[in-house]
Design an enzyme around this catalytic site. Sequence first.
Site, PDB file in Angstrom:
ATOM      1  N   GLY A  12       0.781  -1.235   0.000  1.00 46.88           N
ATOM      2  CA  GLY A  12       0.000   0.000   0.000  1.00 46.88           C
ATOM      3  C   GLY A  12       0.812   1.284   0.000  1.00 46.88           C
ATOM      4  N   ASN A  14       1.486   3.018  -2.629  1.00 45.75           N
ATOM      5  CA  ASN A  14       0.761   3.947  -3.517  1.00 45.75           C
ATOM      6  C   ASN A  14      -0.473   4.513  -2.820  1.00 45.75           C
ATOM      7  OD1 ASN A  14       1.946   4.264  -6.339  1.00 45.75           O
ATOM      8  ND2 ASN A  14       2.160   2.069  -5.975  1.00 45.75           N
ATOM      9  N   LEU A  91      -4.103  -6.798  -7.287  1.00 45.13           N
ATOM     10  CA  LEU A  91      -3.565  -7.842  -8.160  1.00 45.13           C
ATOM     11  C   LEU A  91      -4.616  -8.796  -8.717  1.00 45.13           C
ATOM     12  CD1 LEU A  91      -0.157  -8.549  -6.420  1.00 45.13           C
ATOM     13  CD2 LEU A  91      -0.722  -6.934  -8.248  1.00 45.13           C
ATOM     14  N   ASN A 108      -5.601   2.618 -13.087  1.00 47.39           N
ATOM     15  CA  ASN A 108      -4.635   1.634 -12.593  1.00 47.39           C
ATOM     16  C   ASN A 108      -3.231   2.204 -12.722  1.00 47.39           C
ATOM     17  OD1 ASN A 108      -3.618  -0.957 -11.752  1.00 47.39           O
ATOM     18  ND2 ASN A 108      -3.072  -1.380 -13.878  1.00 47.39           N
ATOM     19  N   HIS A 110       0.633   1.002 -13.249  1.00 45.53           N
ATOM     20  CA  HIS A 110       1.423  -0.165 -13.670  1.00 45.53           C
ATOM     21  C   HIS A 110       2.904   0.227 -13.664  1.00 45.53           C
ATOM     22  CE1 HIS A 110       2.281  -3.978 -15.493  1.00 45.53           C
ATOM     23  NE2 HIS A 110       3.114  -3.340 -16.298  1.00 45.53           N
ATOM     24  N   ASP A 151      -4.232  -3.987 -18.673  1.00 44.95           N
ATOM     25  CA  ASP A 151      -3.272  -2.906 -18.947  1.00 44.95           C
ATOM     26  C   ASP A 151      -3.466  -2.276 -20.323  1.00 44.95           C
ATOM     27  OD1 ASP A 151      -2.045  -3.238 -16.439  1.00 44.95           O
ATOM     28  OD2 ASP A 151      -0.712  -4.782 -17.208  1.00 44.95           O
ATOM     29  N   GLU A 181       5.861   6.312  -9.635  1.00 50.24           N
ATOM     30  CA  GLU A 181       4.507   5.931  -9.204  1.00 50.24           C
ATOM     31  C   GLU A 181       3.894   6.892  -8.192  1.00 50.24           C
ATOM     32  OE1 GLU A 181       3.758   1.738  -8.400  1.00 50.24           O
ATOM     33  OE2 GLU A 181       5.686   1.248  -9.255  1.00 50.24           O
TER      34      GLU A 181
HETATM   35  C1  GAR Z   1       3.282  -1.185  -7.382  1.00 48.77           C
HETATM   36  O1  GAR Z   1       4.590  -1.180  -7.899  1.00 48.77           O
HETATM   37  C2  GAR Z   1       2.263  -1.200  -8.511  1.00 48.77           C
HETATM   38  O2  GAR Z   1       2.656  -0.428  -9.598  1.00 48.77           O
HETATM   39  C3  GAR Z   1       2.253  -2.675  -8.857  1.00 48.77           C
HETATM   40  O3  GAR Z   1       2.272  -3.321  -7.612  1.00 48.77           O
HETATM   41  C4  GAR Z   1       2.994  -2.516  -6.663  1.00 48.77           C
HETATM   42  C5  GAR Z   1       2.141  -2.319  -5.433  1.00 48.77           C
HETATM   43  O4  GAR Z   1       2.848  -1.670  -4.414  1.00 48.77           O
HETATM   44  N1  GAR Z   1       1.106  -3.011  -9.651  1.00 48.77           N
HETATM   45  C6  GAR Z   1       1.142  -3.922 -10.622  1.00 48.77           C
HETATM   46  O5  GAR Z   1       2.119  -4.584 -10.895  1.00 48.77           O
HETATM   47  C7  GAR Z   1      -0.174  -4.077 -11.388  1.00 48.77           C
HETATM   48  N2  GAR Z   1       0.029  -4.819 -12.593  1.00 48.77           N
HETATM   49  P1  GAR Z   1       2.111  -0.939  -3.209  1.00 48.77           P
HETATM   50  O6  GAR Z   1       1.118  -1.947  -2.593  1.00 48.77           O
HETATM   51  O7  GAR Z   1       3.204  -0.603  -2.251  1.00 48.77           O
HETATM   52  O8  GAR Z   1       1.416   0.285  -3.734  1.00 48.77           O
END
Ligand code: GAR
Length: 203
Positions: A12, A14, A91, A108, A110, A151, A181
């Site tokens: 989490g 992001n 996910l 989303n 990515h 995506d 991000e």
């Molecule tokens: C992030 O890097 C996000 O971009 C990726 O998962 C991570 C989650 O981190 N998402 C994907 O790969 C989607 N295809 P977080 O839980 O610390 O935000």
Amino acid sequence: MIKIAVLVSGGGTNLQALIDAQKSGAFPQGEITLVLASNTKAYALERAKNAGIETAVISRKSFEDPAQYDQAIVKTLRDHQIDLVVLAGFLSILGKPVIDAYPERILNIHPSLIPSFCGAGFYGLRVHQAALDYGVKVTGATVHLVNEIPDGGRILLQKAVEIQPGDTPELLQRRVMEEAEWKILPQAVAMLCRQLGAMQDER
Ligand code: GAR
């Protein structure tokens, strides 16, 4: 007010970037009112609780039929009168009922420059491993709208990040988060809140 739901599966960071951006006034027309996790262990749930945001958990495994899972997500979002959905490290792939319920209103993040290293099977560290295996010198992150193609929806923002000698998937993941991000996700949310807010004012 644009009510925002953030959907999460893991750490989490992001989500945290969005909470911090909201606190600093980055999207005054919007408010994160729900954090929906795909599993009870997601640390993102702790971050939501610390910020006083309501949480819910809907696990795909607890439904025999994928359609019921999608319906449960739509019901939870509707019960909370959500206007905008942000997938922040979520996910699980959302089905058509969810996408149809929120057209052009699901974002989303990515961790690559789409169309590289994206689509089914590309998530988390796997994306960065694939970029390193290919030998690209620049990667980055993309915020896009969600449609039925994984995506594949319209790109809203992208930011490039350089690969450094000696990078591991973990080091690269961290740099892409810090440099791209955590910046472009709040920016994209602010952009959509402005647009949706203007549409609400017209009514
Ligand atoms: C992030 O890097 C996000 O971009 C990726 O998962 C991570 C989650 O981190 N998402 C994907 O790969 C989607 N295809 P977080 O839980 O610390 O935000």
